[in-house]
Scaffold this motif. Structure first.
Motif, mmCIF file in Angstrom:
data_model
loop_
_atom_site.group_PDB
_atom_site.id
_atom_site.type_symbol
_atom_site.label_atom_id
_atom_site.label_comp_id
_atom_site.label_asym_id
_atom_site.label_seq_id
_atom_site.Cartn_x
_atom_site.Cartn_y
_atom_site.Cartn_z
ATOM 1 N N SER A 161 -51.174 10.152 -4.785
ATOM 2 C CA SER A 161 -49.992 9.889 -5.607
ATOM 3 C C SER A 161 -49.585 8.412 -5.480
ATOM 4 O O SER A 161 -49.345 7.718 -6.481
ATOM 5 N N TYR A 162 -49.547 7.926 -4.253
ATOM 6 C CA TYR A 162 -49.198 6.519 -4.001
ATOM 7 C C TYR A 162 -50.187 5.575 -4.695
ATOM 8 O O TYR A 162 -49.797 4.583 -5.314
ATOM 9 N N THR A 163 -51.492 5.913 -4.611
ATOM 10 C CA THR A 163 -52.539 5.042 -5.165
ATOM 11 C C THR A 163 -52.393 4.919 -6.681
ATOM 12 O O THR A 163 -52.542 3.832 -7.245
ATOM 13 N N ARG A 164 -52.073 6.031 -7.334
ATOM 14 C CA ARG A 164 -51.914 5.997 -8.798
ATOM 15 C C ARG A 164 -50.705 5.137 -9.187
ATOM 16 O O ARG A 164 -50.761 4.369 -10.145
ATOM 17 N N SER A 165 -49.636 5.259 -8.411
ATOM 18 C CA SER A 165 -48.448 4.435 -8.699
ATOM 19 C C SER A 165 -48.740 2.963 -8.424
ATOM 20 O O SER A 165 -48.338 2.080 -9.191
ATOM 21 N N LEU A 166 -49.458 2.708 -7.335
ATOM 22 C CA LEU A 166 -49.809 1.325 -6.978
ATOM 23 C C LEU A 166 -50.622 0.681 -8.107
ATOM 24 O O LEU A 166 -50.388 -0.469 -8.491
ATOM 25 N N ARG A 167 -51.559 1.454 -8.667
ATOM 26 C CA ARG A 167 -52.413 0.923 -9.744
ATOM 27 C C ARG A 167 -51.551 0.494 -10.936
ATOM 28 O O ARG A 167 -51.786 -0.551 -11.536
ATOM 29 N N VAL A 168 -50.550 1.296 -11.241
ATOM 30 C CA VAL A 168 -49.664 0.951 -12.361
ATOM 31 C C VAL A 168 -48.873 -0.313 -12.036
ATOM 32 O O VAL A 168 -48.797 -1.246 -12.837
ATOM 33 N N GLN A 169 -48.330 -0.366 -10.821
ATOM 34 C CA GLN A 169 -47.485 -1.514 -10.472
ATOM 35 C C GLN A 169 -48.278 -2.820 -10.370
ATOM 36 O O GLN A 169 -47.718 -3.889 -10.509
ATOM 37 N N LEU A 170 -49.598 -2.700 -10.116
ATOM 38 C CA LEU A 170 -50.416 -3.919 -9.975
ATOM 39 C C LEU A 170 -51.181 -4.258 -11.251
ATOM 40 O O LEU A 170 -52.043 -5.138 -11.243
ATOM 41 N N LYS A 171 -50.840 -3.570 -12.331
ATOM 42 C CA LYS A 171 -51.597 -3.708 -13.581
ATOM 43 C C LYS A 171 -51.723 -5.170 -14.019
ATOM 44 O O LYS A 171 -52.776 -5.597 -14.486
ATOM 45 N N TYR A 172 -50.676 -5.934 -13.871
ATOM 46 C CA TYR A 172 -50.721 -7.322 -14.366
ATOM 47 C C TYR A 172 -50.986 -8.322 -13.251
ATOM 48 O O TYR A 172 -50.589 -9.479 -13.336
ATOM 49 N N THR A 173 -51.641 -7.871 -12.190
ATOM 50 C CA THR A 173 -52.052 -8.779 -11.115
ATOM 51 C C THR A 173 -53.583 -8.819 -11.080
ATOM 52 O O THR A 173 -54.255 -8.094 -11.809
ATOM 53 N N SER A 174 -54.107 -9.621 -10.153
ATOM 54 C CA SER A 174 -55.573 -9.713 -10.009
ATOM 55 C C SER A 174 -56.122 -8.574 -9.144
ATOM 56 O O SER A 174 -57.330 -8.475 -8.949
ATOM 57 N N VAL A 175 -55.241 -7.733 -8.604
ATOM 58 C CA VAL A 175 -55.679 -6.720 -7.628
ATOM 59 C C VAL A 175 -55.996 -5.393 -8.317
ATOM 60 O O VAL A 175 -55.104 -4.737 -8.872
ATOM 61 N N LYS A 176 -57.258 -5.016 -8.275
ATOM 62 C CA LYS A 176 -57.665 -3.727 -8.849
ATOM 63 C C LYS A 176 -57.497 -2.640 -7.779
ATOM 64 O O LYS A 176 -57.771 -2.887 -6.605
ATOM 65 N N VAL A 177 -57.082 -1.457 -8.217
ATOM 66 C CA VAL A 177 -56.826 -0.379 -7.248
ATOM 67 C C VAL A 177 -57.793 0.790 -7.508
ATOM 68 O O VAL A 177 -57.767 1.403 -8.576
ATOM 69 N N PHE A 178 -58.633 1.073 -6.505
ATOM 70 C CA PHE A 178 -59.623 2.139 -6.621
ATOM 71 C C PHE A 178 -59.252 3.291 -5.690
ATOM 72 O O PHE A 178 -58.640 3.091 -4.638
ATOM 73 N N GLU A 179 -59.687 4.490 -6.091
ATOM 74 C CA GLU A 179 -59.539 5.651 -5.215
ATOM 75 C C GLU A 179 -60.906 6.332 -5.096
ATOM 76 O O GLU A 179 -61.556 6.618 -6.113
ATOM 77 N N LEU A 180 -61.321 6.560 -3.877
ATOM 78 C CA LEU A 180 -62.566 7.309 -3.627
ATOM 79 C C LEU A 180 -62.180 8.732 -3.242
ATOM 80 O O LEU A 180 -61.610 8.961 -2.162
ATOM 81 N N ILE A 181 -62.445 9.660 -4.159
ATOM 82 C CA ILE A 181 -62.098 11.064 -3.905
ATOM 83 C C ILE A 181 -63.341 11.677 -3.256
ATOM 84 O O ILE A 181 -64.216 12.251 -3.932
ATOM 85 N N ALA A 182 -63.395 11.557 -1.925
ATOM 86 C CA ALA A 182 -64.642 11.871 -1.216
ATOM 87 C C ALA A 182 -64.821 13.375 -1.011
ATOM 88 O O ALA A 182 -63.873 14.072 -0.628
ATOM 89 N N PRO A 183 -66.019 13.875 -1.240
ATOM 90 C CA PRO A 183 -66.306 15.279 -0.909
ATOM 91 C C PRO A 183 -66.644 15.390 0.576
ATOM 92 O O PRO A 183 -66.785 14.372 1.263
#
Ligand SMILES: NC(=O)c1ccc[n+]([C@@H]2O[C@H](COP(=O)([O-])OP(=O)(O)OC[C@H]3O[C@@H](n4cnc5c(N)ncnc54)[C@H](OP(=O)(O)O)[C@@H]3O)[C@@H](O)[C@H]2O)c1
Length: 260
Positions: A161-183
């Protein structure tokens, strides 16, 4: 994004996915820095991979994060990628009154507060870089709770949940936000769960990390390696199917027993 010639900090790099990330990222010509709590495990990695830079640091300790930040940024001012990988997973019997109030939330400090604090501390620095990224390691258990490890599942769902919000908040920055949904994968973390998980569904860490790196290279922000992609579809088509199966095991293991 380009996954070479970066400076990459990986929390929990002494075994499992973290160590595999370190090796593969090193082979792709990146500068790699890892952390862990255990000095002898860090020394062992350094012995086998002299190019990896190691720092003893506990991600659940805010003071240690500040100290890590000061040392890493001073020695590696080009740091531009943070991989929040360190994590712990325990079997918790919620009937067990011998677990004290501090210990019951230990995974929250490591798996959830840890990455949030790491991002808070390192983000201003990452934002100064032309290209930068944060990769948070969550789990297929964000898609279906695993009742054997109730706190763990809660931390990974919180991190997603935090990662998805972080991605939105960083949309206009140089920082890309990835999530690894590991099995589930063959690492020391899973050793305690051999009775609870069918080993034929476990992925090899080298393959899993290979998929994660390819995902970052191709700009896939949510990366579902192996069986995670199947769980993703199943959790939509038949939401309770896998959950009911996992619930059966916990019922058998915990009912009538005080501790596990
Ligand atoms: N293996 C799986 O099936 C699986 C599936 C989905 C998601 N994951 C996630 O993948 C990540 C890596 O897990 P893994 O399977 O590779 O586990 P692992 O082999 O047990 O490795 C965990 C790493 O994290 C470090 N670590 C643990 N607590 C730490 C802390 N408080 N501060 C700093 N470092 C810490 C450990 O070193 P020290 O103990 O020396 O600190 C170790 O280097 C975790 O976030 C886990 O939840 C794993």
């Amino acid at each position: 994004m380009e996954i070479s010639k970066n400076t990459i900090l990986i929390t929990g790099g002494t075994s499992g996915f973290g160590l595999e990330f370190a090796c593969q990222l090193l082979n792709l010509d990146n500068t790699v820095i890892i952390t862990g709590r255990n000095q002898s495990k860090l020394d062992e990695v350094k012995k086998h991979f002299p190019k990896v830079h190691v720092f003893k640091s506990d991600v659940s300790d805010p003071k240690a994060i500040i100290q890590l930040y000061e040392e890493v940024v001073k020695q590696f001012p080009d740091l531009n990628i943070l991989i929040n990988n360190a994590g712990e997973m325990r079997k918790i019997n919620l009937h067990d009154t011998s677990i004290d109030l501090e210990d019951i939330t230990r995974e929250i400090d490591i798996n959830l507060s840890g990455p949030i604090r790491m991002v808070h501390q390192f983000l201003p620095h990452l934002k100064t870089k032309k290209t930068a990224a944060i990769l948070n390691v969550t789990s297929a258990l964000v898609l279906v709770p695993f009742p054997t490890s109730p706190i763990y599942g809660a931390t990974k769902s919180g991190l997603r949940s935090y990662t998805r919000s972080l991605r939105v908040q960083l949309k206009y920055t140089s920082v890309k936000v990835f999530e690894l949904i590991a099995p589930g994968a063959n690492t020391p973390l899973i050793d305690k769960f051999t009775d609870d998980l069918d080993s034929k569904y476990l992925m090899q860490p080298d393959k899993l990390v290979g998929v994660a790196i390819k995902g970052m290279q191709s700009g896939k922000f949510e990366i579902y390696p192996g069986i995670s992609s199947v769980v993703r579809i199943m959790s939509r088509l038949a939401p309770n199917l896998i959950f009911n199966q996992l619930a059966k095991n916990v019922t058998a293991a915990f009912l009538g027993s005080k501790s596990i």
